[in-house]
Design an enzyme around this catalytic site. Structure first.
Site: not given
Ligand code: AMP
Length: 212
Positions: A13, A88, A156, A167
């Site tokens: 994205k 989301r 990360r 996730r």
């Protein structure tokens, strides 16, 4: 033009949002980036969000909705924007509608979970400018160093395999139902091209122009 990019973490994205920015001269708004910036600066918002983010959970709706409301008030959003990573959840999508902001199009970037897992577990990011790399597919010129600002590349915290799986589960459980929501509003288009950055960029821009 007001756009939403929908897709799992690691679907690309951010990269597509950059391409859209260049093409349409509108800002890309990433709630994830805003939250990471707040953590880096030690802001109260960052303190609230950090534990959720580190464990791959969603930050509470009221927090992210508040962030987005503020961000959309900025002058640079007057001609439009592209949202990357918001909404989301259903309450977030409903909050956008309540703000009386007309969304023109929602582009879903559909990438299989196994590809996401491979992408995110090998992803490295620049601590300073946020540029992203991959240990196999997009290596920096010098290992571990950003090509642009020469800062150190890091993994990360939420890019470890267990957290990536969490996730993805959060995405399937809470974000995927938004496809139905925007399909019902006749705004959804789906991009299934993820082979290369260039081919998915072309497919995304085609989808926005209404060619697919
Ligand atoms: P991202 O960079 O978009 O993958 O976001 C990283 C993390 O920030 C997510 O895993 C969430 O913890 C948090 N986050 C970003 N955007 C949202 C959102 N719209 N709603 C809830 N949490 C979010």
């Amino acid at each position: 033009m007001n756009l939403i990019l929908l897709g799992a973490p690691g679907a690309g994205k951010g990269t597509q949002a950059e391409a859209i920015c260049k093409e349409y001269h509108i800002p890309a708004i990433s709630t994830g980036n805003i939250l990471r910036e707040a953590i880096k600066n030690g802001d109260e918002l960052g303190l609230k969000a950090k534990s959720y983010m580190d464990s791959g959970k969603l930050v509470p709706d009221e927090v992210v909705i508040g962030i987005l409301k503020e961000r959309l008030k900025s002058d640079d959003c007057k001609e439009g924007f592209v949202l990357d990573g918001f909404p989301r959840t259903l309450p977030q999508a409903e909050a956008l509608d309540k703000m009386k902001i007309n969304i023109d199009k929602v582009v879903e970037i559909n990438v299989p979970d196994e590809v996401i897992l491979e992408r995110l577990s090998g992803r490295r990011v620049c601590e300073k400018c946020g540029a992203t790399y991959h240990i196999q597919n997009k290596k920096p010129k010098v290992e571990g160093v950003c090509d642009f600002c020469k800062e150190k590349l890091v993994r990360r915290k939420d890019d470890n395999v267990e957290t990536i799986k969490d996730r993805l589960k959060v995405f399937h459980d809470q974000t995927e139902p938004l496809k139905e929501y925007y399909l019902a509003q006749n705004k959804l288009c789906v991009v299934t091209e993820y082979g290369s950055v260039e081919s998915s960029r072309k497919a995304t821009l085609d989808a926005i122009r209404g060619n697919i």
